[in-house]
Write a protein that holds these residues in place. Sequence first.
Motif, PDB file in Angstrom:
ATOM      1  N   PRO A  63       0.828  -1.200   0.000  1.00  0.00           N
ATOM      2  CA  PRO A  63       0.000   0.000   0.000  1.00  0.00           C
ATOM      3  C   PRO A  63       0.868   1.258   0.000  1.00  0.00           C
ATOM      4  O   PRO A  63       1.953   1.266   0.599  1.00  0.00           O
ATOM      5  CB  PRO A  63      -0.823  -0.120   1.277  1.00  0.00           C
ATOM      6  CG  PRO A  63      -0.090  -1.081   2.140  1.00  0.00           C
ATOM      7  CD  PRO A  63       0.683  -1.973   1.228  1.00  0.00           C
ATOM      8  N   LEU A  64       0.389   2.300  -0.648  1.00  0.00           N
ATOM      9  CA  LEU A  64       1.155   3.542  -0.719  1.00  0.00           C
ATOM     10  C   LEU A  64       1.045   4.380   0.546  1.00  0.00           C
ATOM     11  O   LEU A  64       1.898   5.231   0.801  1.00  0.00           O
ATOM     12  CB  LEU A  64       0.703   4.364  -1.935  1.00  0.00           C
ATOM     13  CG  LEU A  64       0.975   3.729  -3.296  1.00  0.00           C
ATOM     14  CD1 LEU A  64       0.463   4.616  -4.422  1.00  0.00           C
ATOM     15  CD2 LEU A  64       2.461   3.422  -3.459  1.00  0.00           C
ATOM     16  N   ARG A  65       0.016   4.133   1.348  1.00  0.00           N
ATOM     17  CA  ARG A  65      -0.154   4.903   2.589  1.00  0.00           C
ATOM     18  C   ARG A  65      -0.554   3.975   3.743  1.00  0.00           C
ATOM     19  O   ARG A  65      -1.671   4.038   4.257  1.00  0.00           O
ATOM     20  CB  ARG A  65      -1.194   6.001   2.393  1.00  0.00           C
ATOM     21  CG  ARG A  65      -1.252   6.943   3.562  1.00  0.00           C
ATOM     22  CD  ARG A  65      -2.148   8.115   3.284  1.00  0.00           C
ATOM     23  NE  ARG A  65      -2.285   8.907   4.487  1.00  0.00           N
ATOM     24  CZ  ARG A  65      -3.005   9.978   4.594  1.00  0.00           C
ATOM     25  NH1 ARG A  65      -3.654  10.432   3.556  1.00  0.00           N
ATOM     26  NH2 ARG A  65      -3.074  10.630   5.729  1.00  0.00           N
ATOM     27  N   PRO A  66       0.367   3.115   4.176  1.00  0.00           N
ATOM     28  CA  PRO A  66       0.041   2.225   5.294  1.00  0.00           C
ATOM     29  C   PRO A  66       0.046   2.998   6.616  1.00  0.00           C
ATOM     30  O   PRO A  66       0.692   4.031   6.737  1.00  0.00           O
ATOM     31  CB  PRO A  66       1.174   1.197   5.258  1.00  0.00           C
ATOM     32  CG  PRO A  66       2.325   1.940   4.667  1.00  0.00           C
ATOM     33  CD  PRO A  66       1.729   2.907   3.672  1.00  0.00           C
ATOM     34  N   GLU A  67      -0.663   2.470   7.571  1.00  0.00           N
ATOM     35  CA  GLU A  67      -0.635   3.041   8.919  1.00  0.00           C
ATOM     36  C   GLU A  67       0.684   2.606   9.575  1.00  0.00           C
ATOM     37  O   GLU A  67       1.127   1.466   9.378  1.00  0.00           O
ATOM     38  CB  GLU A  67      -1.819   2.548   9.739  1.00  0.00           C
ATOM     39  CG  GLU A  67      -3.169   2.980   9.205  1.00  0.00           C
ATOM     40  CD  GLU A  67      -3.458   4.463   9.390  1.00  0.00           C
ATOM     41  OE1 GLU A  67      -2.763   5.141  10.185  1.00  0.00           O
ATOM     42  OE2 GLU A  67      -4.389   4.959   8.732  1.00  0.00           O
TER      43      GLU A  67
ATOM     44  N   ALA B 124       3.546  -1.903  10.383  1.00  0.00           N
ATOM     45  CA  ALA B 124       4.910  -2.379  10.103  1.00  0.00           C
ATOM     46  C   ALA B 124       5.346  -3.435  11.119  1.00  0.00           C
ATOM     47  O   ALA B 124       5.993  -4.416  10.761  1.00  0.00           O
ATOM     48  CB  ALA B 124       5.890  -1.211  10.104  1.00  0.00           C
ATOM     49  N   ALA B 125       4.970  -3.258  12.372  1.00  0.00           N
ATOM     50  CA  ALA B 125       5.393  -4.181  13.421  1.00  0.00           C
ATOM     51  C   ALA B 125       4.756  -5.560  13.278  1.00  0.00           C
ATOM     52  O   ALA B 125       5.357  -6.572  13.638  1.00  0.00           O
ATOM     53  CB  ALA B 125       5.059  -3.597  14.790  1.00  0.00           C
ATOM     54  N   THR B 126       3.543  -5.609  12.735  1.00  0.00           N
ATOM     55  CA  THR B 126       2.821  -6.882  12.641  1.00  0.00           C
ATOM     56  C   THR B 126       2.777  -7.449  11.231  1.00  0.00           C
ATOM     57  O   THR B 126       2.393  -8.605  11.047  1.00  0.00           O
ATOM     58  CB  THR B 126       1.365  -6.696  13.114  1.00  0.00           C
ATOM     59  OG1 THR B 126       0.721  -5.783  12.223  1.00  0.00           O
ATOM     60  CG2 THR B 126       1.307  -6.189  14.548  1.00  0.00           C
ATOM     61  N   GLY B 127       3.113  -6.632  10.254  1.00  0.00           N
ATOM     62  CA  GLY B 127       3.025  -7.075   8.864  1.00  0.00           C
ATOM     63  C   GLY B 127       1.596  -7.068   8.341  1.00  0.00           C
ATOM     64  O   GLY B 127       1.311  -7.609   7.279  1.00  0.00           O
ATOM     65  N   ALA B 128       0.700  -6.447   9.092  1.00  0.00           N
ATOM     66  CA  ALA B 128      -0.699  -6.392   8.682  1.00  0.00           C
ATOM     67  C   ALA B 128      -0.858  -5.568   7.406  1.00  0.00           C
ATOM     68  O   ALA B 128      -0.155  -4.582   7.205  1.00  0.00           O
ATOM     69  CB  ALA B 128      -1.541  -5.773   9.797  1.00  0.00           C
ATOM     70  N   PHE B 129      -1.755  -5.999   6.572  1.00  0.00           N
ATOM     71  CA  PHE B 129      -2.113  -5.277   5.346  1.00  0.00           C
ATOM     72  C   PHE B 129      -0.883  -4.924   4.518  1.00  0.00           C
ATOM     73  O   PHE B 129      -0.707  -3.810   4.070  1.00  0.00           O
ATOM     74  CB  PHE B 129      -2.943  -4.029   5.677  1.00  0.00           C
ATOM     75  CG  PHE B 129      -4.093  -4.338   6.593  1.00  0.00           C
ATOM     76  CD1 PHE B 129      -5.122  -5.168   6.169  1.00  0.00           C
ATOM     77  CD2 PHE B 129      -4.135  -3.849   7.888  1.00  0.00           C
ATOM     78  CE1 PHE B 129      -6.175  -5.483   7.012  1.00  0.00           C
ATOM     79  CE2 PHE B 129      -5.185  -4.159   8.741  1.00  0.00           C
ATOM     80  CZ  PHE B 129      -6.214  -4.981   8.299  1.00  0.00           C
TER      81      PHE B 129
ATOM     82  N   ILE C 174      -5.621  -6.449   1.728  1.00  0.00           N
ATOM     83  CA  ILE C 174      -6.558  -5.340   1.931  1.00  0.00           C
ATOM     84  C   ILE C 174      -7.902  -5.663   1.281  1.00  0.00           C
ATOM     85  O   ILE C 174      -8.964  -5.443   1.886  1.00  0.00           O
ATOM     86  CB  ILE C 174      -5.957  -4.022   1.403  1.00  0.00           C
ATOM     87  CG1 ILE C 174      -4.765  -3.622   2.285  1.00  0.00           C
ATOM     88  CG2 ILE C 174      -7.017  -2.921   1.358  1.00  0.00           C
ATOM     89  CD1 ILE C 174      -3.913  -2.508   1.726  1.00  0.00           C
ATOM     90  N   ILE C 175      -7.878  -6.218   0.074  1.00  0.00           N
ATOM     91  CA  ILE C 175      -9.133  -6.611  -0.573  1.00  0.00           C
ATOM     92  C   ILE C 175      -9.859  -7.653   0.282  1.00  0.00           C
ATOM     93  O   ILE C 175     -11.069  -7.551   0.510  1.00  0.00           O
ATOM     94  CB  ILE C 175      -8.885  -7.165  -1.991  1.00  0.00           C
ATOM     95  CG1 ILE C 175      -8.317  -6.092  -2.909  1.00  0.00           C
ATOM     96  CG2 ILE C 175     -10.193  -7.727  -2.576  1.00  0.00           C
ATOM     97  CD1 ILE C 175      -7.848  -6.624  -4.265  1.00  0.00           C
TER      98      ILE C 175
END
Length: 164
Positions: free
Chosen positions: A115-119, A123-128, A134-135
Amino acid sequence: MSAGAELAALLHALDTARRHVIAQVEALSEVDRRTARLPSGWTPLGLVRHLTLSDERYWFEVVIAGGSLDYWPEGEDADWHVPVGTPDAEVLAAYRSAIAASDAILHSHDLEAAPLRPEPEWAATGAFADVRTIILHVIIETSAHAGQLDAVRELADGGQYIVV
């Protein structure tokens, strides 16, 4: 499975849930669209607004495509509230417009793309970590909300949406 076939399958699942939401809301009377039936207090039109802003626009326009959050309404849980005087058709048209924009975004990004704008906390969990996850997240969210609308619709007018 090719990337194109996988995207088509994911979009089919997402579009099925989207159509379910729209069908349930459109089947309700204007009064029932604006009436909260559950203790949490949301209305069916409020749920459509939430899906528009928090799911379609946030996840696809902002997170995947890197867009701005300048559309976000002011106030706590404001994405769940339809401004007074907003016609039902406008809320549904905004959802349909967000869906079309989301689909265009998804067709222009690889499933493996970050994603171009991750929260920052992801980063710590590798989520999304990619478009695919994301889909899948939005499919789950939209489907869960479609199920909530099933309960609300049955409470409101007895109508049932049977998925075969």
